[in-house]
Structures are given as structure tokens and as C-alpha cells.
Design a protein around this motif. Structure first.
Motif, short mmCIF file in Angstrom:
data_model
loop_
_atom_site.label_atom_id
_atom_site.label_comp_id
_atom_site.label_asym_id
_atom_site.label_seq_id
_atom_site.Cartn_x
_atom_site.Cartn_y
_atom_site.Cartn_z
N LEU A 50 27.13 23.30 41.20
CA LEU A 50 26.73 24.69 41.41
C LEU A 50 25.30 24.77 41.91
O LEU A 50 24.41 24.13 41.37
CB LEU A 50 26.84 25.48 40.11
CG LEU A 50 28.24 25.79 39.62
CD1 LEU A 50 28.17 26.49 38.28
CD2 LEU A 50 29.00 26.63 40.61
N PRO A 51 25.08 25.60 42.94
CA PRO A 51 23.70 25.80 43.41
C PRO A 51 22.97 26.77 42.48
O PRO A 51 23.60 27.46 41.67
CB PRO A 51 23.89 26.43 44.79
CG PRO A 51 25.19 27.17 44.67
CD PRO A 51 26.05 26.33 43.75
N LEU A 52 21.66 26.81 42.56
CA LEU A 52 20.92 27.85 41.87
C LEU A 52 21.39 29.21 42.38
O LEU A 52 21.80 29.34 43.54
CB LEU A 52 19.42 27.69 42.10
CG LEU A 52 18.78 26.43 41.53
CD1 LEU A 52 17.33 26.32 41.97
CD2 LEU A 52 18.90 26.40 40.02
N TYR A 53 21.34 30.22 41.53
CA TYR A 53 21.83 31.53 41.94
C TYR A 53 20.99 32.10 43.08
O TYR A 53 19.76 32.10 43.04
CB TYR A 53 21.84 32.51 40.77
CG TYR A 53 22.34 33.87 41.19
CD1 TYR A 53 23.67 34.06 41.50
CD2 TYR A 53 21.47 34.94 41.32
CE1 TYR A 53 24.14 35.28 41.92
CE2 TYR A 53 21.92 36.18 41.73
CZ TYR A 53 23.26 36.34 42.03
OH TYR A 53 23.72 37.56 42.45
N ASN A 105 33.10 29.55 44.10
CA ASN A 105 34.45 30.12 44.13
C ASN A 105 35.37 29.41 43.14
O ASN A 105 36.20 30.05 42.48
CB ASN A 105 35.03 30.07 45.54
CG ASN A 105 34.34 31.05 46.46
OD1 ASN A 105 33.87 32.10 46.04
ND2 ASN A 105 34.27 30.71 47.74
N ASP A 106 35.23 28.09 43.02
CA ASP A 106 36.06 27.32 42.07
C ASP A 106 35.78 27.76 40.64
O ASP A 106 36.71 27.93 39.84
CB ASP A 106 35.79 25.82 42.21
CG ASP A 106 36.31 25.25 43.51
OD1 ASP A 106 37.14 25.92 44.18
OD2 ASP A 106 35.89 24.13 43.87
N LEU A 107 34.51 27.94 40.29
CA LEU A 107 34.17 28.37 38.94
C LEU A 107 34.68 29.79 38.69
O LEU A 107 35.24 30.08 37.64
CB LEU A 107 32.66 28.31 38.71
CG LEU A 107 32.19 28.81 37.34
CD1 LEU A 107 32.84 28.02 36.21
CD2 LEU A 107 30.67 28.75 37.25
N ARG A 108 34.51 30.67 39.65
CA ARG A 108 35.01 32.04 39.49
C ARG A 108 36.52 32.05 39.26
O ARG A 108 37.04 32.79 38.42
CB ARG A 108 34.66 32.88 40.71
CG ARG A 108 33.19 33.24 40.77
CD ARG A 108 32.86 34.00 42.03
NE ARG A 108 31.46 34.42 42.02
CZ ARG A 108 30.81 34.85 43.07
NH1 ARG A 108 31.41 34.93 44.24
NH2 ARG A 108 29.55 35.21 42.97
#
Length: 95
Positions: free
Chosen positions: A49-52, A66-69
């Protein structure tokens, strides 16, 4: 009368990004030894995951986001295991 229990899906997030953190071991123990039948716990990695960045929400969202969502949407509950650092959450979860 027999009541069929449906499968319940939990998503686990480990807030410690080290190679083999204690929090990940706790999540593995829960998944392998403590859950009743028809309850599953899937651990989703936060390493990619990148930083927000709110600008990325407007267009080209990274695949890891998208995978985490999707994993959150498909789960009924989310379990977060993270170390406490100076009375706050770990940097892997802080946004």
C-alpha cells in the motif's frame, strides 16, 4: 429443526510491517486454532500500500488499494492487530 450456519468471513490487518511480527503470529493463531467452524480469517498484507494521497482517489487508484477495498467489502468484520507506539497506532496504519 436444524439451522444451517452460514460462513462468516473476517479480514485481518497486521499493522506491523516487520518480516515476522508478533501481531502476525497472533493473527495466525486466531485463524488456525481459535475460530469455530464456518468462520474464516484471511490476513491481507499492507506491504504494497502506498502512503495515502487523496489525489489518487480521483483517478488512477493503485491496484493494491483496490485489492484492500475489495477485501474489506467482501468481509463481514475487520480485525486489526497492531503495536501501540507512544499511545498511538503504528505508522503502517496511521493516515
Amino acid at each position: 429443526m436444524v439451522i444451517e450456519m452460514r460462513e462468516i468471513k473476517f479480514l485481518a490487518l497486521c499493522g506491523n510491517l516487520r518480516h515476522e511480527p508478533n501481531n502476525a503470529a497472533i493473527l495466525r493463531t486466531i485463524a488456525c486454532e481459535l475460530l469455530p467452524p464456518k468462520v474464516s480469517l484471511h490476513t491481507h498484507s499492507l506491504h504494497d500500500l502506498p502512503l495515502y494521497d487523496s489525489d489518487l482517489d480521483m483517478g488512477d487508484t493503485p491496484a493494491s488499494v483496490n485489492d484492500l477495498r475489495r477485501a474489506i467489502t467482501e468481509s463481514e468484520e475487520v480485525v486489526i492487530a497492531a503495536p501501540e507506539i507512544s499511545y498511538g497506532m503504528s505508522g503502517g496504519l496511521a493516515v
